[in-house]
Design an enzyme around this catalytic site. Structure first.
Site, short mmCIF file in Angstrom:
data_model
loop_
_atom_site.label_atom_id
_atom_site.label_comp_id
_atom_site.label_asym_id
_atom_site.label_seq_id
_atom_site.Cartn_x
_atom_site.Cartn_y
_atom_site.Cartn_z
N ALA A 5 -3.92 74.44 25.01
CA ALA A 5 -4.37 75.60 24.23
C ALA A 5 -5.55 76.28 24.91
O ALA A 5 -6.59 75.66 25.13
CB ALA A 5 -4.78 75.13 22.83
N LEU A 29 -0.97 78.92 16.48
CA LEU A 29 0.13 79.89 16.47
C LEU A 29 -0.33 81.33 16.68
O LEU A 29 0.39 82.26 16.36
CB LEU A 29 0.98 79.76 15.19
CG LEU A 29 1.58 78.37 14.94
CD1 LEU A 29 2.41 78.36 13.65
CD2 LEU A 29 2.46 77.93 16.12
N TYR A 56 -11.57 83.91 33.52
CA TYR A 56 -10.56 82.91 33.18
C TYR A 56 -10.66 81.71 34.11
O TYR A 56 -10.77 80.56 33.67
CB TYR A 56 -9.16 83.53 33.24
CG TYR A 56 -8.07 82.50 33.18
CD1 TYR A 56 -7.95 81.67 32.07
CD2 TYR A 56 -7.19 82.33 34.24
CE1 TYR A 56 -6.97 80.69 32.03
CE2 TYR A 56 -6.20 81.36 34.19
CZ TYR A 56 -6.11 80.54 33.09
OH TYR A 56 -5.14 79.56 33.06
#
Ligand code: UDP
Length: 346
Positions: A75, A34, A142
């Site tokens: 994730a 979260l 990334y």
């Protein structure tokens, strides 16, 4: 009915995939810390386990106890610009978390994994549209982190019998057509939500990053794919792992739209002007990224059902207008709030 673990299932693409799985009748356990995801984005029919993927012992325990038929792994850190500032964190977290997750899966006898990957693997492409044989050459940490993760997983395919698919998505956009979920990042960096926020007066004027690209209107061109179509691609590709040990697919609509075309679509849909300023290029942004989705169509029968630009922008706009502050920020203790309802019509 099958039982799946969805990491990052409280995030944008993850939550839409959870919804698709539940609608099909599958059981879902969401694993999310979260940090970027939202408790309120996890439907109450799914179980939410609030842990950090870096907590290897707990991840192993979840896998051992769960008896999962497969894992959807969303994730990750996922912002190109941020990765240019924090390259080592991006690579360490994204690669490490993915490979330790796969290690825990293999130990637990769970041998199917679909990885959320990216068009950023292709860097500045040699030809458009970009198919799966295009040269790999990330130009950001990334993109590099996802390529390294894919390569690591290939070794688990060879040596542990893992079945693994990588979905290289182009620009995920839009929102659940039923209005139950949407895009809510903090900070928001993506074009469509930023343009919508500007039109609604919920954010600053849109900054167009670069007007001197070698494109018809000078702004960068991207391939926007509806998040619900993207979720559907995940389900189909997981099914494909029954037949194939290792596969990779580019997921996009196959059509390119410039930044100015997106601005025009937001103005059409919202009926309001998008206040904007023209700025310099953003580092790490290639001029044109458009997918070939031919392999995905051929192998899985996938078709975009919400592919029209005004449909993509329209669903995103409807969600933001109904949720001007995004998902409610629920601060309940994890043990009391493992199951939470989707805030229908909040
Ligand atoms: N973009 C822009 N202004 C913004 C956000 C994005 O001009 O506030 C441009 C960006 O340079 C790129 C395109 O819009 O050419 C899509 O960017 P986004 O961040 O949505 O997705 P990305 O392609 O980086 O995954």
């Amino acid at each position: 009915m099958a039982r799946y673990l969805v990491t990052g299932g409280a995030g944008y693409v993850g939550s839409h995939t959870v919804l698709a799985l539940l609608e099909r009748g599958d059981e879902v356990v969401v694993l999310d810390d979260l940090r970027q995801g939202h408790r309120a984005a996890v439907p109450e029919e799914a179980e939410l386990v609030e842990i950090d993927l870096a907590d290897r012992d707990r991840v192993r325990a979840v896998l051992q106890a769960g008896r999962f038929d497969g894992i959807f792994h969303f994730a990750a850190l996922s912002l190109v610009a941020e990765s240019m500032r924090e390259p080592l964190r991006y690579m360490a977290e994204n690669v490490g978390n993915t490979l330790w997750l796969a290690e825990a899966a293999v130990r637990a006898g769970c041998r199917r994994l679909v990885l959320s990957s990216t068009a950023a693997l292709f860097g500045v492409p040699e030809r458009i549209p970009i198919d799966e044989e295009s040269r790999l050459g990330p130009v950001s940490p990334y993109g590099e982190s996802k390529l390294m993760a894919e390569r690591g997983l290939e070794w688990a395919v060879r040596l542990h019998g893992l079945r693994f698919a990588s979905l290289r998505y182009f620009n995920a956009a839009g929102a659940d057509p039923g209005g139950r979920l949407g895009e809510d990042h903090d900070p928001e960096t993506h074009l469509i939500p930023n343009a919508i926020n500007a039109a609604l007066g919920l954010g600053p004027p849109l900054v167009i990053f670069g007007t001197d690209y070698d494109t018809p209107d000078g702004t960068a061109i991207r391939d926007y794919v509806h998040v619900t179509d993207l979720a559907d691609a995940h389900l189909r590709v997981m099914g494909r792992l029954g037949m194939e040990a290792s596969c990779r697919y580019n997921v996009g609509s196959g059509m390119g739209h410039s930044v100015r075309e997106i601005v025009a679509a937001v103005e059409r849909v919202s009926g309001a002007p998008v206040p904007l300023v023209e700025g310099p290029r953003r580092p790490g942004d290639p001029p044109v990224l458009v997918a070939s989705n031919a392999r995905l169509r051929r192998d899985t029968g996938w078709r975009p059902h919400h592919g029209e630009l005004d449909r993509i922008v329209g669903t995103a706009f409807a969600w933001r207008r109904a949720h001007p502050t995004g998902f409610p920020r629920i601060r309940a203790a994890p043990e009391r709030a493992r199951r939470v309802p989707v805030p229908l019509g909040v």
